[in-house]
Scaffold this motif. Structure first.
Motif, PDB file in Angstrom:
ATOM      1  N   PHE A 113       0.889  -1.188  -0.011  1.00 16.95           N
ATOM      2  CA  PHE A 113      -0.003  -0.113   0.022  1.00 16.95           C
ATOM      3  C   PHE A 113       0.965   1.292   0.012  1.00 16.95           C
ATOM      4  CE2 PHE A 113      -2.582  -3.226   2.134  1.00 16.95           C
ATOM      5  CZ  PHE A 113      -3.676  -3.129   1.320  1.00 16.95           C
ATOM      6  N   ASN A 114       0.284   2.437  -0.347  1.00 17.47           N
ATOM      7  CA  ASN A 114       1.202   3.452  -0.172  1.00 17.47           C
ATOM      8  C   ASN A 114       0.309   4.780   0.164  1.00 17.47           C
ATOM      9  OD1 ASN A 114       0.599   5.544  -2.074  1.00 17.47           O
ATOM     10  ND2 ASN A 114       1.500   4.429  -3.820  1.00 17.47           N
ATOM     11  N   ILE A 115       1.116   5.762   0.532  1.00 17.29           N
ATOM     12  CA  ILE A 115       0.403   6.995   0.939  1.00 17.29           C
ATOM     13  C   ILE A 115       0.646   8.051  -0.064  1.00 17.29           C
ATOM     14  CG2 ILE A 115       0.721   6.459   3.456  1.00 17.29           C
ATOM     15  CD1 ILE A 115       3.403   8.866   1.935  1.00 17.29           C
ATOM     16  N   GLY A 116       0.923   7.671  -1.083  1.00 24.31           N
ATOM     17  CA  GLY A 116       1.089   8.668  -2.339  1.00 24.31           C
ATOM     18  C   GLY A 116       2.717   8.711  -2.800  1.00 24.31           C
ATOM     19  N   ARG A 117       2.736   9.536  -3.680  1.00 22.37           N
ATOM     20  CA  ARG A 117       4.220   9.617  -4.164  1.00 22.37           C
ATOM     21  C   ARG A 117       4.878  10.830  -4.281  1.00 22.37           C
ATOM     22  NH1 ARG A 117       2.441   8.571 -10.447  1.00 22.37           N
ATOM     23  NH2 ARG A 117       1.002   9.846  -9.725  1.00 22.37           N
ATOM     24  N   GLY A 118       4.366  12.010  -3.243  1.00 25.50           N
ATOM     25  CA  GLY A 118       4.949  13.161  -3.048  1.00 25.50           C
ATOM     26  C   GLY A 118       4.667  13.857  -1.860  1.00 25.50           C
ATOM     27  N   TRP A 119       5.218  14.804  -1.690  1.00 31.14           N
ATOM     28  CA  TRP A 119       4.949  15.744  -0.375  1.00 31.14           C
ATOM     29  C   TRP A 119       3.427  15.804  -0.008  1.00 31.14           C
ATOM     30  CZ3 TRP A 119       7.780  16.263   3.764  1.00 31.14           C
ATOM     31  CH2 TRP A 119       7.581  17.051   4.562  1.00 31.14           C
ATOM     32  N   ASP A 120       2.818  16.446  -0.972  1.00 28.75           N
ATOM     33  CA  ASP A 120       1.298  16.702  -0.716  1.00 28.75           C
ATOM     34  C   ASP A 120       0.573  15.597  -0.422  1.00 28.75           C
ATOM     35  OD1 ASP A 120       1.677  19.508  -1.062  1.00 28.75           O
ATOM     36  OD2 ASP A 120       1.301  19.266  -2.910  1.00 28.75           O
ATOM     37  N   ASP A 121       1.159  14.358  -0.952  1.00 29.14           N
ATOM     38  CA  ASP A 121       0.150  13.204  -0.590  1.00 29.14           C
ATOM     39  C   ASP A 121       0.404  12.735   0.714  1.00 29.14           C
ATOM     40  OD1 ASP A 121      -0.766  12.810  -3.275  1.00 29.14           O
ATOM     41  OD2 ASP A 121       1.068  11.724  -3.952  1.00 29.14           O
ATOM     42  N   LEU A 122       1.872  12.985   1.428  1.00 28.62           N
ATOM     43  CA  LEU A 122       2.058  12.649   2.680  1.00 28.62           C
ATOM     44  C   LEU A 122       1.234  13.529   3.471  1.00 28.62           C
ATOM     45  CD1 LEU A 122       3.556  11.321   4.795  1.00 28.62           C
ATOM     46  CD2 LEU A 122       5.643  13.064   4.209  1.00 28.62           C
ATOM     47  N   LYS A 123       1.187  14.757   3.026  1.00 28.80           N
ATOM     48  CA  LYS A 123       0.373  15.708   4.037  1.00 28.80           C
ATOM     49  C   LYS A 123      -1.058  15.202   4.096  1.00 28.80           C
ATOM     50  CE  LYS A 123       1.864  19.525   2.105  1.00 28.80           C
ATOM     51  NZ  LYS A 123       2.001  21.012   1.914  1.00 28.80           N
ATOM     52  N   ASP A 124      -1.595  14.947   3.010  1.00 27.74           N
ATOM     53  CA  ASP A 124      -2.899  14.263   2.970  1.00 27.74           C
ATOM     54  C   ASP A 124      -3.085  13.036   3.683  1.00 27.74           C
ATOM     55  OD1 ASP A 124      -3.651  16.291   1.102  1.00 27.74           O
ATOM     56  OD2 ASP A 124      -3.638  15.039  -0.576  1.00 27.74           O
ATOM     57  N   CYS A 125      -2.173  12.209   3.656  1.00 27.79           N
ATOM     58  CA  CYS A 125      -2.277  10.846   4.498  1.00 27.79           C
ATOM     59  C   CYS A 125      -2.343  11.267   6.099  1.00 27.79           C
ATOM     60  CB  CYS A 125      -1.022  10.190   4.217  1.00 27.79           C
ATOM     61  SG  CYS A 125      -0.796   8.783   5.329  1.00 27.79           S
ATOM     62  N   LEU A 126      -1.392  12.276   6.240  1.00 24.06           N
ATOM     63  CA  LEU A 126      -1.545  12.261   7.799  1.00 24.06           C
ATOM     64  C   LEU A 126      -2.647  13.455   8.296  1.00 24.06           C
ATOM     65  CD1 LEU A 126       2.281  13.237   7.944  1.00 24.06           C
ATOM     66  CD2 LEU A 126       1.226  11.352   8.957  1.00 24.06           C
ATOM     67  N   ARG A 127      -3.436  13.832   7.299  1.00 25.12           N
ATOM     68  CA  ARG A 127      -4.790  14.381   7.471  1.00 25.12           C
ATOM     69  C   ARG A 127      -6.017  13.369   7.678  1.00 25.12           C
ATOM     70  NH1 ARG A 127      -3.280  18.346   3.284  1.00 25.12           N
ATOM     71  NH2 ARG A 127      -2.062  20.087   4.378  1.00 25.12           N
ATOM     72  N   GLY A 128      -5.614  12.132   7.397  1.00 26.75           N
ATOM     73  CA  GLY A 128      -6.706  11.120   7.389  1.00 26.75           C
ATOM     74  C   GLY A 128      -7.112  10.925   5.992  1.00 26.75           C
ATOM     75  N   GLN A 129      -6.421  11.141   5.030  1.00 27.05           N
ATOM     76  CA  GLN A 129      -7.070  10.949   3.529  1.00 27.05           C
ATOM     77  C   GLN A 129      -6.770   9.657   2.846  1.00 27.05           C
ATOM     78  OE1 GLN A 129      -6.870  14.475   1.574  1.00 27.05           O
ATOM     79  NE2 GLN A 129      -7.835  15.401   2.954  1.00 27.05           N
ATOM     80  N   ARG A 130      -5.574   8.894   3.342  1.00 25.60           N
ATOM     81  CA  ARG A 130      -5.076   7.750   2.750  1.00 25.60           C
ATOM     82  C   ARG A 130      -4.950   6.594   3.903  1.00 25.60           C
ATOM     83  NH1 ARG A 130      -2.954  11.397  -0.788  1.00 25.60           N
ATOM     84  NH2 ARG A 130      -3.467  10.793  -2.599  1.00 25.60           N
ATOM     85  N   GLY A 131      -5.463   6.878   4.957  1.00 25.80           N
ATOM     86  CA  GLY A 131      -5.114   5.537   6.027  1.00 25.80           C
ATOM     87  C   GLY A 131      -4.871   5.580   7.447  1.00 25.80           C
ATOM     88  N   ILE A 132      -4.217   6.910   7.844  1.00 29.84           N
ATOM     89  CA  ILE A 132      -3.805   6.788   9.175  1.00 29.84           C
ATOM     90  C   ILE A 132      -3.789   8.492   9.448  1.00 29.84           C
ATOM     91  CG2 ILE A 132      -1.539   7.050   8.425  1.00 29.84           C
ATOM     92  CD1 ILE A 132      -0.966   5.378  11.107  1.00 29.84           C
ATOM     93  N   VAL A 133      -4.351   8.536  10.892  1.00 34.35           N
ATOM     94  CA  VAL A 133      -4.258   9.822  11.481  1.00 34.35           C
ATOM     95  C   VAL A 133      -3.526   9.816  13.097  1.00 34.35           C
ATOM     96  CG1 VAL A 133      -6.111  10.842  10.272  1.00 34.35           C
ATOM     97  CG2 VAL A 133      -6.600   9.762  12.322  1.00 34.35           C
ATOM     98  N   GLY A 134      -3.065  10.646  13.259  1.00 37.22           N
ATOM     99  CA  GLY A 134      -2.241  10.990  14.606  1.00 37.22           C
ATOM    100  C   GLY A 134      -3.413  10.954  15.740  1.00 37.22           C
ATOM    101  N   PRO A 135      -3.135  10.616  16.846  1.00 39.55           N
ATOM    102  CA  PRO A 135      -1.719  10.384  17.641  1.00 39.55           C
ATOM    103  C   PRO A 135      -1.376   9.007  17.263  1.00 39.55           C
ATOM    104  CG  PRO A 135      -3.307  10.542  19.465  1.00 39.55           C
ATOM    105  CD  PRO A 135      -4.166  10.799  17.975  1.00 39.55           C
ATOM    106  N   PHE A 136      -0.034   8.761  16.762  1.00 40.15           N
ATOM    107  CA  PHE A 136       0.458   7.356  17.182  1.00 40.15           C
ATOM    108  C   PHE A 136       1.985   7.520  17.103  1.00 40.15           C
ATOM    109  CE2 PHE A 136       0.065   8.586  12.427  1.00 40.15           C
ATOM    110  CZ  PHE A 136       1.266   8.385  11.877  1.00 40.15           C
ATOM    111  N   THR A 137       2.692   6.455  17.489  1.00 40.89           N
ATOM    112  CA  THR A 137       3.987   6.422  17.479  1.00 40.89           C
ATOM    113  C   THR A 137       4.699   5.856  16.286  1.00 40.89           C
ATOM    114  OG1 THR A 137       4.143   6.409  19.975  1.00 40.89           O
ATOM    115  CG2 THR A 137       6.033   5.709  18.829  1.00 40.89           C
ATOM    116  N   LEU A 138       5.782   6.461  15.706  1.00 38.79           N
ATOM    117  CA  LEU A 138       6.459   6.015  14.723  1.00 38.79           C
ATOM    118  C   LEU A 138       7.978   5.611  15.117  1.00 38.79           C
ATOM    119  CD1 LEU A 138       6.652   5.368  11.492  1.00 38.79           C
ATOM    120  CD2 LEU A 138       7.381   7.526  11.132  1.00 38.79           C
ATOM    121  N   VAL A 139       8.336   4.397  14.962  1.00 41.86           N
ATOM    122  CA  VAL A 139       9.630   4.109  15.468  1.00 41.86           C
ATOM    123  C   VAL A 139      10.534   4.089  13.914  1.00 41.86           C
ATOM    124  CG1 VAL A 139      11.543   2.525  16.483  1.00 41.86           C
ATOM    125  CG2 VAL A 139       9.002   2.876  17.396  1.00 41.86           C
TER     126      VAL A 139
END
Length: 180
Positions: A113-139
């Motif tokens: 799976f992926n969260i996108g192919r670029g910076w804007d996609d990563l921001k969208d993912c972290l806003r809950g548009q691609r599978g995950i939102v905070g809070p969570f821990t990333l090691v």
């Protein structure tokens, strides 16, 4: 897996050698800018065997191959948005930008799976548009490898994405990043 249009051009039409009313038509490859490059063959063969269930199958690919991996996995978004838990990021494979997005996608939503192919996609993912939102821990394992690789991409005429910028974005979206 995916679809690609193939453009064909008719180069010749003549009466068929099998007789009337049939025609023999000669077709030529009309070219296709969207056609996957030869480097994508290995990726398609991997996916043909089924959706990846083990992580880092993209890791041995070069930058072009990783880009093709992202192109294929974009057709396979993760499941419903989730929150919480601990996710593990394989930093030793983050040696280029496509590697960053491949590794983050696997860490946050799973292999294949992926969260996108670029910076804007990563921001969208972290806003809950691609599978995950905070809070969570990333090691973030082997963070020093990713720090060096992303640092070498930063500068005039290069990507403006740096290790620190990625950390800031994650923290802004309530991700507790543990550098390992």
């Amino acid at each position: 897996m995916a679809r690609h249009m193939v453009r064909l051009e008719i180069t010749d039409v003549r009466p068929s050698v099998l007789g009337d009313p049939l025609l023999d038509i000669t077709l030529a490859d009309g070219g296709d800018d969207d056609r996957p490059p030869p480097a994508a063959r290995r990726i398609w063969e991997t996916w043909y065997r089924g959706h990846p269930s083990t992580p880092n199958q993209w890791a041995s690919l070069d930058t072009q191959g990783r880009t093709q991996w992202l192109n294929l996995t974009r057709r396979h978004p993760g499941g419903p948005d989730s929150s919480g838990g601990t996710h593990h990021l394989a930093g030793r494979f983050i040696t280029d930008l496509p590697g960053l997005y491949c590794a983050l996608g696997e860490a946050l939503v799973g292999p294949g799976f992926n969260i996108g192919r670029g910076w804007d996609d990563l921001k969208d993912c972290l806003r809950g548009q691609r599978g995950i939102v905070g809070p969570f821990t990333l090691v973030w394992h082997d963070a020093d490898i990713a720090r060096r690789a992303l640092g070498s991409l930063d500068g005039p005429g290069r990507s403006s994405i740096s290790f620190e910028k990625v950390l800031q974005l994650l923290e802004r979206h309530r991700v507790n990043v543990v550098l390992d």
